[in-house]
Design an enzyme around this catalytic site. Structure first.
Site, PDB file in Angstrom:
ATOM      1  N   GLY A  85      -6.066  -1.796  26.599  1.00 31.67           N
ATOM      2  CA  GLY A  85      -6.101  -0.346  26.440  1.00 31.67           C
ATOM      3  C   GLY A  85      -7.160   0.067  25.437  1.00 31.67           C
ATOM      4  N   GLY A  98      -7.046  -0.153  18.282  1.00 29.67           N
ATOM      5  CA  GLY A  98      -6.294  -0.546  17.095  1.00 29.67           C
ATOM      6  C   GLY A  98      -5.172   0.399  16.742  1.00 29.67           C
ATOM      7  N   GLY A  99      -4.928   1.395  17.625  1.00 28.53           N
ATOM      8  CA  GLY A  99      -3.785   2.274  17.384  1.00 28.53           C
ATOM      9  C   GLY A  99      -2.491   1.481  17.263  1.00 28.53           C
ATOM     10  CD  GLU A 106      -5.925  -4.696  21.017  1.00 28.99           C
ATOM     11  OE1 GLU A 106      -4.951  -4.268  21.641  1.00 28.99           O
ATOM     12  OE2 GLU A 106      -6.598  -3.969  20.259  1.00 28.99           O
ATOM     13  CE  LYS A 124      -4.991   6.838  24.807  1.00 31.66           C
ATOM     14  NZ  LYS A 124      -4.695   5.435  24.956  1.00 31.66           N
TER      15      LYS A 124
END
Ligand code: 5RP
Length: 231
Positions: A85, A98-99, A106, A124
């Protein structure tokens, strides 16, 4: 009937990109959650063979529960396809991530992936990174005050991410996160990524520059667009 969920549409569609025998990087977050569900269905219904490399403890736990075979970076040299994502995507397919706090793992997995498909809802997509989401920077706790001052010098306002009961949030790697607000967004993602990497104590930033190859974009009406990075 409930309205279509763009995350579910994108997450499930990306799972169709996985081919028999692939090593697959398994990203983190609520969109990838639907990818995991669909991969588990395909393993069960089609006998799809794959080895997953999870990018977080959360994804590892979910994948195990779903019966998706897993490997670690000790076991694989390269990854055929990673599905992950993002928090923001710009027109050049640069990302903020990094939310969910998994940016370091990742990025390592993206680095050894032949192909990275990014699953997002259309909301987004942004013209400029840093305009709708704070940029996460993973820092060694000892160095955090120094890093915070250096980040301020780069024109951003760093905010220490907190856990549920007010203590500093810790990543899977035992580090802290500074969520950085850039008042005018991020003009040059590649240059900022380098500037952040040069600060001692920064482990990794959530800027993903030149790592994504395809976008799988879920729309509010339940349709989906797959966009390839132009050559
Ligand atoms: C986790 C991430 C996630 O991929 C990102 O936050 C998007 O998450 P979601 O799919 O839940 O919106 O970078 O570190």
């Amino acid at each position: 009937m409930s309205a279509p969920n763009p995350k579910e549409t994108a997450g499930r569609r990306a799972a169709e990109m996985v081919e028999d025998g692939m090593t697959v990087g398994l990203g983190t977050g609520s969109t990838v959650h639907f990818t995991l569900l669909r991969l588990a269905e395909r393993i069960r219904d089609e006998g799809l063979k794959l080895i997953g490399v999870p990018t977080s403890i959360d994804t590892e736990t979910k994948a195990r529960e779903l019966g998706i075979p897993l490997a670690t970076l000790d076991d694989v040299d390269a990854i055929d396809l990673t599905i992950d994502g993002a928090d923001e995507v710009d027109p050049a397919f640069n990302l903020t991530k990094g939310g969910g706090g998994a940016l370091l793992r990742e990025k390592v997995v993206a680095h050894i992936s032949k192909r990275e498909a990014v699953v997002v809802g259309r909301a987004k997509l942004v013209e400029r990174l840093g305009t709708t989401f704070l940029l996460p920077v993973e820092v060694v706790p000892f160095a955090r005050p120094v890093v915070a001052r250096e980040i301020s010098c780069l024109g951003a306002d760093p905010i220490l991410r907190q856990g549920a009961s007010g203590e500093p949030y810790l990543t899977d790697n035992g580090n802290e996160i500074l969520d950085c607000k850039f008042p005018d967004g991020i003009a040059d993602p590649a240059q900022l990524e380098l500037a952040l990497d040069r600060i001692p104590g920064v482990v990794e930033s959530g800027l993903f520059v030149g790592l994504a190859h395809a976008l799988v974009i879920g729309n509010d009406d339940g349709s989906c667009e797959v966009r390839e990075l132009p050559n």
